[in-house]
Design a protein around this motif. Structure first.
Motif, PDB file in Angstrom:
ATOM      1  N   ASP A  73       0.877  -1.163   0.000  1.00  0.00           N
ATOM      2  CA  ASP A  73       0.000   0.000   0.000  1.00  0.00           C
ATOM      3  C   ASP A  73       0.913   1.211   0.000  1.00  0.00           C
ATOM      4  O   ASP A  73       1.434   1.603   1.055  1.00  0.00           O
ATOM      5  CB  ASP A  73      -0.911  -0.018   1.231  1.00  0.00           C
ATOM      6  N   LYS A  76       0.176   4.035   2.386  1.00  0.00           N
ATOM      7  CA  LYS A  76       0.477   3.793   3.804  1.00  0.00           C
ATOM      8  C   LYS A  76       1.938   3.437   4.039  1.00  0.00           C
ATOM      9  O   LYS A  76       2.330   3.107   5.160  1.00  0.00           O
ATOM     10  CB  LYS A  76      -0.414   2.672   4.338  1.00  0.00           C
ATOM     11  N   THR A  78       3.592   0.796   3.342  1.00  0.00           N
ATOM     12  CA  THR A  78       3.626  -0.504   3.999  1.00  0.00           C
ATOM     13  C   THR A  78       3.563  -1.636   2.971  1.00  0.00           C
ATOM     14  O   THR A  78       2.826  -1.542   1.983  1.00  0.00           O
ATOM     15  CB  THR A  78       2.458  -0.643   4.985  1.00  0.00           C
TER      16      THR A  78
END
Length: 127
Positions: A73, A76, A78
Motif C-alpha cells: 500500500d 500507507k 507498507t
C-alpha cells in the motif's frame, strides 16, 4: 535512505494464517522494490517473496507459492505478507527488504540486490 520496521509475527498452529507488515519511512515508498526473506535457526537467509514498485509484478519462492501473498500500500508506506496454511517449516525470523529502483516493474529475488533491511519479526508455527 529508508527505515523498515516489521510487525505482526507470533506463535500460531499449523494450518493457521498470519499477516506480517513492514512499515517504511524516509524516501517515497513508491520508489522502492520490496521483498520478504526469512531465516530459520541454523539456516541461511532465504528469499520468500518480492514485489515491484508498481505493485504489478510479484514473485514467490516455490515453498510458499499458493500459500503466501505479498502486497503493498504505497499510500500507507507498507508492504504486507499474508501467510495462509502455515507449516512448522515456515518457522523463522521474517525480514523486510527494500531497494531503490528506477524501473517500476523489477522484482528482486536475491539478498545482494537489497540495500535496506528491517530488524525482523519472529514467526513460529507449532505442529
Amino acid at each position: 535512505q529508508v527505515q523498515l520496521v516489521e510487525s505482526g509475527g507470533g506463535l500460531v498452529q499449523a494450518g493457521d494464517s498470519l499477516r506480517v507488515s513492514c512499515a517504511a519511512s524516509g524516501r517515497p515508498f513508491s520508489m522502492y522494490a520490496m521483498g520478504w526473506f526469512r531465516q530459520a535457526p541454523g539456516k541461511e537467509r532465504e528469499f520468500v517473496s518480492g514485489i515491484s514498485r508498481s505493485d504489478v509484478n510479484k514473485y514467490y519462492a516455490d515453498s510458499v507459492k499458493d500459500r503466501f501473498t505479498i502486497s503493498r500500500d504505497n499510500a500507507k508506506n507498507t508492504v504486507y505478507l499474508q501467510m495462509n496454511n502455515l507449516k512448522p517449516e515456515d518457522t523463522a525470523v521474517y525480514y523486510c527488504a527494500a531497494d531503490l529502483r528506477p524501473n517500476a516493474w523489477t522484482v528482486l529475488t536475491s539478498i545482494g540486490s537489497y540495500t535496506y533491511w528491517g530488524q525482523g519479526t519472529q514467526v513460529t508455527v507449532s505442529s
